[in-house]
Each structure stands twice: as C-alpha cells, then as structure tokens.
Design a protein around this motif. Structure first.
Motif, PDB file in Angstrom:
ATOM      1  N   GLY A   1      -2.573  -7.941   6.132  1.00 38.27           N
ATOM      2  CA  GLY A   1      -3.553  -8.626   5.308  1.00 38.27           C
ATOM      3  C   GLY A   1      -4.977  -8.140   5.520  1.00 38.27           C
ATOM      4  O   GLY A   1      -5.725  -7.904   4.557  1.00 38.27           O
ATOM      5  N   ALA A   2      -5.368  -7.970   6.767  1.00 38.79           N
ATOM      6  CA  ALA A   2      -6.738  -7.532   7.059  1.00 38.79           C
ATOM      7  C   ALA A   2      -6.980  -6.117   6.538  1.00 38.79           C
ATOM      8  O   ALA A   2      -8.066  -5.806   6.025  1.00 38.79           O
ATOM      9  CB  ALA A   2      -6.997  -7.596   8.562  1.00 38.79           C
TER      10      ALA A   2
ATOM     11  N   LEU B   1       2.947  -2.342   3.300  1.00 43.45           N
ATOM     12  CA  LEU B   1       1.577  -2.798   3.052  1.00 43.45           C
ATOM     13  C   LEU B   1       1.516  -4.250   2.612  1.00 43.45           C
ATOM     14  O   LEU B   1       0.498  -4.912   2.804  1.00 43.45           O
ATOM     15  CB  LEU B   1       0.911  -1.909   1.999  1.00 43.45           C
ATOM     16  CG  LEU B   1       0.123  -0.709   2.505  1.00 43.45           C
ATOM     17  CD1 LEU B   1      -0.449   0.068   1.328  1.00 43.45           C
ATOM     18  CD2 LEU B   1      -0.993  -1.137   3.442  1.00 43.45           C
ATOM     19  N   ASP B   2       2.600  -4.757   2.005  1.00 44.71           N
ATOM     20  CA  ASP B   2       2.582  -6.144   1.560  1.00 44.71           C
ATOM     21  C   ASP B   2       3.005  -7.127   2.650  1.00 44.71           C
ATOM     22  O   ASP B   2       3.094  -8.328   2.418  1.00 44.71           O
ATOM     23  CB  ASP B   2       3.460  -6.324   0.323  1.00 44.71           C
ATOM     24  CG  ASP B   2       4.919  -5.920   0.562  1.00 44.71           C
ATOM     25  OD1 ASP B   2       5.257  -5.521   1.693  1.00 44.71           O
ATOM     26  OD2 ASP B   2       5.716  -6.006  -0.393  1.00 44.71           O
TER      27      ASP B   2
ATOM     28  N   VAL C   1       3.091   4.045  11.074  1.00 41.34           N
ATOM     29  CA  VAL C   1       3.367   5.169  10.180  1.00 41.34           C
ATOM     30  C   VAL C   1       2.709   4.962   8.820  1.00 41.34           C
ATOM     31  O   VAL C   1       2.116   5.879   8.249  1.00 41.34           O
ATOM     32  CB  VAL C   1       4.892   5.359  10.016  1.00 41.34           C
ATOM     33  CG1 VAL C   1       5.198   6.421   8.966  1.00 41.34           C
ATOM     34  CG2 VAL C   1       5.528   5.748  11.349  1.00 41.34           C
ATOM     35  N   THR C   2       2.810   3.743   8.287  1.00 38.70           N
ATOM     36  CA  THR C   2       2.225   3.457   6.977  1.00 38.70           C
ATOM     37  C   THR C   2       0.732   3.731   6.973  1.00 38.70           C
ATOM     38  O   THR C   2       0.204   4.397   6.068  1.00 38.70           O
ATOM     39  CB  THR C   2       2.486   1.992   6.581  1.00 38.70           C
ATOM     40  OG1 THR C   2       3.899   1.772   6.518  1.00 38.70           O
ATOM     41  CG2 THR C   2       1.868   1.669   5.234  1.00 38.70           C
ATOM     42  N   VAL C   3       0.035   3.231   7.969  1.00 39.62           N
ATOM     43  CA  VAL C   3      -1.416   3.409   8.051  1.00 39.62           C
ATOM     44  C   VAL C   3      -1.764   4.877   8.264  1.00 39.62           C
ATOM     45  O   VAL C   3      -2.728   5.392   7.682  1.00 39.62           O
ATOM     46  CB  VAL C   3      -1.999   2.542   9.181  1.00 39.62           C
ATOM     47  CG1 VAL C   3      -3.499   2.751   9.309  1.00 39.62           C
ATOM     48  CG2 VAL C   3      -1.699   1.071   8.932  1.00 39.62           C
TER      49      VAL C   3
ATOM     50  N   VAL D   1      -0.187   6.097  -5.610  1.00 38.62           N
ATOM     51  CA  VAL D   1      -1.386   5.273  -5.598  1.00 38.62           C
ATOM     52  C   VAL D   1      -1.022   3.867  -5.127  1.00 38.62           C
ATOM     53  O   VAL D   1      -0.179   3.196  -5.725  1.00 38.62           O
ATOM     54  CB  VAL D   1      -2.029   5.204  -6.997  1.00 38.62           C
ATOM     55  CG1 VAL D   1      -3.266   4.307  -6.982  1.00 38.62           C
ATOM     56  CG2 VAL D   1      -2.390   6.600  -7.488  1.00 38.62           C
ATOM     57  N   VAL D   2      -1.660   3.415  -4.047  1.00 39.85           N
ATOM     58  CA  VAL D   2      -1.402   2.072  -3.531  1.00 39.85           C
ATOM     59  C   VAL D   2      -2.545   1.113  -3.856  1.00 39.85           C
ATOM     60  O   VAL D   2      -2.370  -0.107  -3.790  1.00 39.85           O
ATOM     61  CB  VAL D   2      -1.133   2.093  -2.010  1.00 39.85           C
ATOM     62  CG1 VAL D   2       0.077   2.964  -1.696  1.00 39.85           C
ATOM     63  CG2 VAL D   2      -2.343   2.599  -1.236  1.00 39.85           C
TER      64      VAL D   2
END
Length: 271
Positions: free
Chosen positions: A94-95, A88-89, A245-247, A121-122
């Motif tokens: 970014g968007a 995520l970083d 995968v992250t999303v 929690v992100v």
C-alpha cells in the motif's frame, strides 16, 4: 521450464560461471571482491564445493545479478529463496502504491509511467493518457505494454516524427537488458516489436526533428499531438537495494519537455 526447475537441474556452478562470464570478471577478481579465494570459487564452479548461503549472496551482489536470478542461484545451491515476489495489489504494498501515485500525479502535466521488467504498464499519469488519445481500443486492452504502444504501427509510431531514431534507441535499450538479465519474457516482447514494419514518412524517412535547429541535450522523442509537435527526453529511475522481486523490476520513466514550446503547450492543457 521454470527458473526454479532450471536452477535445481543445472546446479550453482554452471549458473555462477555463466553470470561471471557475462560480467567479464575473472575468478580471481570475483574472489577478491567477495572476500573468498580463486581456488574455492573454482571448486564451486566445477561442483567440487558447495558455497555458503552468505557467499552466494555476496557473489551475486558483486556480479550485479538481478534479484529474481539471485533466488535462482540460492535454489541451485540448495537454499531457500531469500527475496519475496509480492503482487503490487497486496495490502503490504500500500505505501509503495501510494508513493508511486503521488510521484506520477506530482509530475503532471508532463507524462510519466511505471513499468515492470517486460515494460508492462503498472501505473501512468494523465500526461501519458494525453499521448494515448486516439489509439485503437485493441491496443489499450490490459495489460498495456509500453514498447508495444510506442512502436506498433497503430500505436504512437505514426505520430513520432523521428521514429527510426527513437525505435533504434528503444531496441538498443531492450538488447542491453536482455544481455544482462537473461529474460525470456523480455526477449519475446523484443522479438515482437522489432518485427513491426516501419513506414517511411511522406517525403522519405524521418523529419530530422531531433537534429535540427534546437540543440537538444539528449535524444528526444519528437511526437505530434493534436497538430502540435512536442519534444521529450526520458529519464528512468529504479529503487535502491530492493528486497522484493516485484519492486526490483519496477522502473519509473518520466518525460521531460525538451523545448519551451512543449512546456507552454502542456501547461496550456492544465485546468
């Protein structure tokens, strides 16, 4: 053992059969959905035939296989993973991060947060921070886990007036996810929080706030904050057709006030 290693060792056949049986779909029904034949699908499951990359993806789509596990199916069939897993970083996210921040802040003063597949929690807004007031620092050390914070006897649990009902709802939610997603990491979180002791409230059991005079339209979390009883119902949103995968594993949970008193109190806290 990693997912990739397990996938390569087991092969596409056993993995595909396991997902098909989990979804309770026959070979014929799945073949029809994926524009294939039951004979070919049988050959794939028994290792007599290697499916094309396109067929693997079609089968995974019709079986509603999580994106992470679609990569495992591709690996098991001898293909490269199709879906990236971007932190995520990463600058390319970014968007997404900006959009999530706008959503969370726009929901204030009501609580909202974003969690991953194991309820880490992100991101969270000030409404969540308000509910966390007074929780020991030992539970607030990153990475924060929403289930742990909610059900731990030193977390929110002592403040939740219908704890047994809310705890049952959360555990059932996790059980459904474990059954569908085969997540060992989520299973570990589940085993931990399920083992937490549940203390009876003074007077015995829950206060029955969720089933009292107010005709709630969904099971609320009834929680005390600074002497005020607040009621929330939660809603969970995910991204449509994620390609990462992250999303795919992100979930946005928003807490909607379930009665006028909660609305009035939260608005009174807004500068």
């Amino acid at each position: 053992m990693s997912t990739a290693t397990r996938a390569r060792q087991s092969g596409i056949g056993p993995l595909l059969r396991e997902w098909r049986e989990r979804r309770r779909v026959s070979q014929l029904e799945l073949a029809l959905r994926a524009d294939s034949s039951a004979r070919h699908l049988s050959f794939v499951e028994t290792g007599r035939s290697r499916p094309s990359e396109e067929l693997v993806l079609r089968l995974a789509e019709h079986l509603d296989v999580p994106v992470r596990e679609r990569n495992a199916l591709l690996l098991a069939a001898g293909y490269a993973p199709r879906f990236a897993e971007t932190p995520l970083d990463d600058p390319s996210m970014g968007a997404l991060r900006e959009g999530l921040d706008r959503l969370l802040h726009g929901y204030e003063p009501y609580p909202a947060l974003v969690v991953d597949a194991t309820y880490t929690v992100v991101a969270a807004n000030r409404g969540i921070a308000m509910l966390m007031e007074g929780i020991p620092e030992s539970l607030l050390t990153p990475p924060l886990n929403a289930m742990r914070l909610t059900l731990h006897p030193e977390g929110l649990a002592p403040r939740i007036r219908n704890l047994r009902e809310w705890r049952g709802h959360l555990l059932a939610q996790m059980e459904r996810q474990i059954a569908l997603d085969r997540s060992e990491a989520l299973r570990a979180v589940y085993d931990e929080v399920k083992a937490y002791p549940v203390a009876d409230r003074e007077g015995g059991g829950d206060d029955g706030e969720s089933g009292g005079a107010v005709p709630y339209f969904a099971l609320p979390m009834v929680i005390e904050h600074d002497g005020q009883v607040l009621s929330f119902v939660s809603s969970i949103s995910t991204f449509n057709t994620p390609m990462d995968v992250t999303v795919a594993e992100l979930a946005i949970e928003t807490f909607l006030p379930a009665d006028p008193a909660t609305v009035k109190y939260l608005r009174s806290l807004t500068p």
